[in-house]
Design a protein around this motif. Structure first.
Motif, mmCIF file in Angstrom:
data_model
loop_
_atom_site.group_PDB
_atom_site.id
_atom_site.type_symbol
_atom_site.label_atom_id
_atom_site.label_comp_id
_atom_site.label_asym_id
_atom_site.label_seq_id
_atom_site.Cartn_x
_atom_site.Cartn_y
_atom_site.Cartn_z
ATOM 1 N N ASP A 163 27.834 -27.679 -32.950
ATOM 2 C CA ASP A 163 28.474 -28.417 -34.045
ATOM 3 C C ASP A 163 27.315 -29.357 -34.642
ATOM 4 N N PHE A 164 26.193 -28.596 -35.390
ATOM 5 C CA PHE A 164 25.134 -29.362 -35.863
ATOM 6 C C PHE A 164 25.625 -29.080 -37.356
ATOM 7 N N THR A 165 24.909 -30.235 -38.281
ATOM 8 C CA THR A 165 24.875 -30.123 -39.669
ATOM 9 C C THR A 165 23.897 -28.880 -40.203
ATOM 10 N N VAL A 166 24.193 -28.624 -41.459
ATOM 11 C CA VAL A 166 23.226 -27.820 -41.952
ATOM 12 C C VAL A 166 21.891 -28.158 -41.802
ATOM 13 N N GLU A 167 21.646 -29.383 -42.357
ATOM 14 C CA GLU A 167 20.495 -29.985 -42.479
ATOM 15 C C GLU A 167 19.656 -29.632 -41.134
ATOM 16 N N GLU A 168 20.507 -30.097 -39.899
ATOM 17 C CA GLU A 168 19.950 -30.231 -38.619
ATOM 18 C C GLU A 168 19.496 -28.562 -38.293
ATOM 19 N N VAL A 169 20.372 -27.824 -38.370
ATOM 20 C CA VAL A 169 20.028 -26.301 -38.319
ATOM 21 C C VAL A 169 18.764 -25.726 -38.885
ATOM 22 N N VAL A 170 18.625 -26.077 -40.201
ATOM 23 C CA VAL A 170 17.599 -25.800 -40.857
ATOM 24 C C VAL A 170 16.273 -26.544 -40.358
ATOM 25 N N ALA B 32 21.838 -26.467 -50.291
ATOM 26 C CA ALA B 32 21.614 -27.979 -50.059
ATOM 27 C C ALA B 32 22.805 -28.747 -50.435
ATOM 28 N N HIS B 33 23.748 -28.272 -51.146
ATOM 29 C CA HIS B 33 24.750 -29.122 -51.315
ATOM 30 C C HIS B 33 25.922 -28.989 -50.028
ATOM 31 N N LEU B 34 25.439 -28.279 -49.102
ATOM 32 C CA LEU B 34 26.320 -28.247 -47.793
ATOM 33 C C LEU B 34 25.217 -29.120 -46.663
ATOM 34 N N ALA B 35 24.418 -29.805 -47.028
ATOM 35 C CA ALA B 35 23.490 -30.233 -45.880
ATOM 36 C C ALA B 35 24.000 -31.202 -45.060
#
Length: 275
Positions: A92-99, A131-134
């Motif tokens: 359960d990571f955020t998109v920003e964390e995965v990137v 980016a809008h999903l960060a």
């Protein structure tokens, strides 16, 4: 043109069968080289050897003329980034964390990302339209959104070579076109497996056709994608026409002539390898 990535006599055997059989292929700097072929032809197996998820039975993968197995795994990961068919994001990571995980091969200890690395992550997310999903959890996203996030993560690695296994899977038409257009103008060195021959013809500088683990043909898309080859390797009849704007070959399939029975590996491999 000097090769950045070279496959030399790559062979992978399992249960007494060659999944990849003496495959030799070069990928020059800045080139996009596509692997195409029927299901089970060895495309994904060959790519797994390149990003070191699989050890070949014999042969070698060379990066800048040096055998990858002579490098540490972290060193390889700094040079080769991969999007695999088996990529999962179950945490359960955020998109920003995965990137941001794309910077892991470059990290030292637990230091936070630098300002440059944060900017790199933002740029990759913007390029892939995520980016809008960060701040969203990746577990709440569609398959196509996750695919774009994983490609952004690979770009953040700043690799010498980008390995993509069916990168257009789950993507709608708009995002397929945007991704392939980005690859064309990026200057990246890319080795990719693609199912869609028309997309391969549009994006790839060179195409390598595999059948039953063997290289059947390689070269410019216009040279490789002929009605005869498509019939022998894929078992379908196609008319090849030039794209009205790019001139690249496009395949029009004749559904009325589609085969109704199973094909054997011998049907495709009878053509023999050439380059």
């Amino acid at each position: 043109m000097q090769s950045v990535l070279s496959l030399r006599g790559l062979t992978v055997e399992a249960a007494g069968r060659a999944l990849v059989d003496r495959l030799s292929l070069d990928v020059a700097a800045g080139q996009i080289v596509g692997l195409v072929g029927p299901n089970g032809s060895g495309k994904s197996t060959a790519l797994r050897c390149v990003y070191r998820a699989l050890k070949p039975t014999s042969g070698a993968v060379l990066l800048d003329g040096r055998d990858l197995t002579s490098r540490g795994l972290r060193d390889s990961a700094r040079s080769i980034a991969a999007l695999t068919q088996e990529s999962h994001t179950e945490l359960d990571f955020t998109v920003e964390e995965v990137v941001a995980l794309g910077r892991a091969p470059h990290a030292r200890g637990n230091r936070p990302l630098t300002a440059r690395e944060r900017a790199l992550c933002r740029e990759a997310m913007e390029r892939l339209d995520v980016a809008h999903l960060a701040d969203r959890s990746v577990l709440t996203l569609s398959g196509g959104e996750r695919q774009r996030i994983l490609i952004a993560r690979a770009l953040v690695q700043e690799p010498r070579v980008l390995v993509l296994d069916e990168p257009t899977n789950h993507l709608d038409v708009r995002h397929q076109v945007e991704l392939l257009s980005f690859l064309r103008r990026s200057g990246l060195t890319v080795l990719t497996a693609l199912h869609d021959l028309n997309l391969a013809a549009q994006v790839c500088d060179r195409i390598a056709v595999l059948s039953s683990g063997c290289l059947v043909s390689s070269g410019d898309p216009a040279e490789v994608l002929t009605p005869e080859l498509v019939r022998k390797v894929f078992g379908v009849d196609a008319t090849i026409v030039p794209h009205p704007r790019t001139g690249n070959p496009q395949l029009l399939y004749d559904l009325s002539l589609a085969p109704t029975g199973p094909r054997t590996p011998a049907d495709a491999s009878s053509e023999g390898p050439h380059s």
